[in-house]
Design an enzyme around this catalytic site. Structure first.
Site, PDB file in Angstrom:
ATOM      1  N   TYR A 136       0.769  -1.129   0.015  1.00 14.03           N
ATOM      2  CA  TYR A 136      -0.070  -0.010  -0.070  1.00 14.03           C
ATOM      3  C   TYR A 136       0.951   1.345  -0.132  1.00 14.03           C
ATOM      4  O   TYR A 136       1.642   1.276   0.698  1.00 14.03           O
ATOM      5  CB  TYR A 136      -0.926   0.036   1.349  1.00 14.03           C
ATOM      6  CG  TYR A 136      -1.926  -1.161   1.294  1.00 14.03           C
ATOM      7  CD1 TYR A 136      -2.819  -1.095   0.423  1.00 14.03           C
ATOM      8  CD2 TYR A 136      -1.510  -2.164   1.915  1.00 14.03           C
ATOM      9  CE1 TYR A 136      -3.752  -2.169   0.598  1.00 14.03           C
ATOM     10  CE2 TYR A 136      -2.246  -3.648   2.061  1.00 14.03           C
ATOM     11  CZ  TYR A 136      -3.540  -3.159   1.251  1.00 14.03           C
ATOM     12  OH  TYR A 136      -4.380  -4.346   1.468  1.00 14.03           O
ATOM     13  N   PRO A 137       0.480   2.253  -0.945  1.00 15.57           N
ATOM     14  CA  PRO A 137       1.225   3.396  -1.153  1.00 15.57           C
ATOM     15  C   PRO A 137       0.987   4.446   0.163  1.00 15.57           C
ATOM     16  O   PRO A 137       0.511   5.353   0.035  1.00 15.57           O
ATOM     17  CB  PRO A 137       0.847   4.250  -2.297  1.00 15.57           C
ATOM     18  CG  PRO A 137      -0.707   3.612  -2.565  1.00 15.57           C
ATOM     19  CD  PRO A 137      -0.680   2.041  -1.661  1.00 15.57           C
ATOM     20  N   CYS A 138       1.394   4.202   1.457  1.00  8.99           N
ATOM     21  CA  CYS A 138       0.938   4.698   2.747  1.00  8.99           C
ATOM     22  C   CYS A 138       1.955   5.981   2.288  1.00  8.99           C
ATOM     23  O   CYS A 138       1.926   7.037   3.492  1.00  8.99           O
ATOM     24  CB  CYS A 138       1.338   4.020   3.905  1.00  8.99           C
ATOM     25  SG  CYS A 138       2.925   3.235   3.954  1.00  8.99           S
ATOM     26  N   TYR A 139       2.936   5.981   1.625  1.00  2.75           N
ATOM     27  CA  TYR A 139       3.870   7.122   1.695  1.00  2.75           C
ATOM     28  C   TYR A 139       3.167   8.647   0.669  1.00  2.75           C
ATOM     29  O   TYR A 139       3.727   9.552   1.030  1.00  2.75           O
ATOM     30  CB  TYR A 139       5.179   6.790   0.888  1.00  2.75           C
ATOM     31  CG  TYR A 139       4.816   6.354  -0.707  1.00  2.75           C
ATOM     32  CD1 TYR A 139       5.042   7.414  -1.429  1.00  2.75           C
ATOM     33  CD2 TYR A 139       4.692   5.140  -0.979  1.00  2.75           C
ATOM     34  CE1 TYR A 139       4.637   7.050  -2.737  1.00  2.75           C
ATOM     35  CE2 TYR A 139       4.574   4.816  -2.163  1.00  2.75           C
ATOM     36  CZ  TYR A 139       4.412   5.662  -3.272  1.00  2.75           C
ATOM     37  OH  TYR A 139       4.248   5.402  -4.470  1.00  2.75           O
TER      38      TYR A 139
END
Length: 106
Positions: A53-56
């Site tokens: 997941y692109p939590c950045y």
DNA sequence: CCGTTGACCAGGC
DNA sequence: GGCCTGGCCAACG
């Protein structure tokens, strides 16, 4: 073992929905899901899935980068990783903050 | 049970 | 735009 409950899953779904080259804020997600912004940050810090997941792609309301936990640790190193990922995604930076033009609502 | 601690935020100066 | 304050609320010791 990270178990994904309902709320967490909703957050992660929203992350995947952020367009390439754009980011969103904790507060935006929080409002969308009826949560407190702090709760969103808590979820991401405890259940970070940096690969899946692109939590950045989540930044503070003012565009500054916070946190980014990898393997239970948060430091300047992980912060750099976060910035590099954003740059690679085409996010525009203004000094050390994300330009407002790159912040989008979900 | 209580005090502290955060991947926050809005408002005031 | 930066710094401070108060509010927020779940998790932890």
């Amino acid at each position: 073992m990270n178990e994904i409950n309902d709320v967490d899953e909703k957050v992660y779904r929203l992350l995947q929905r952020i367009p390439k080259g754009k980011v969103t804020t904790y507060g935006n997600i929080a409002q969308k899901l009826g949560l407190n912004p702090r709760q969103v940050g808590r979820i991401l810090s405890k259940n970070d899935h940096p690969i899946e997941y692109p939590c950045y792609k989540v930044v503070s309301s003012d565009g500054s980068l916070c946190g980014y936990t990898i393997n239970g640790k948060t430091n300047s190193k992980t912060l750099i990783v976060k910035r590099n990922k954003l740059l690679k995604d085409g996010v525009i930076f203004r000094n050390e903050k994300v330009s407002k033009a790159s912040i989008v609502a979900v």
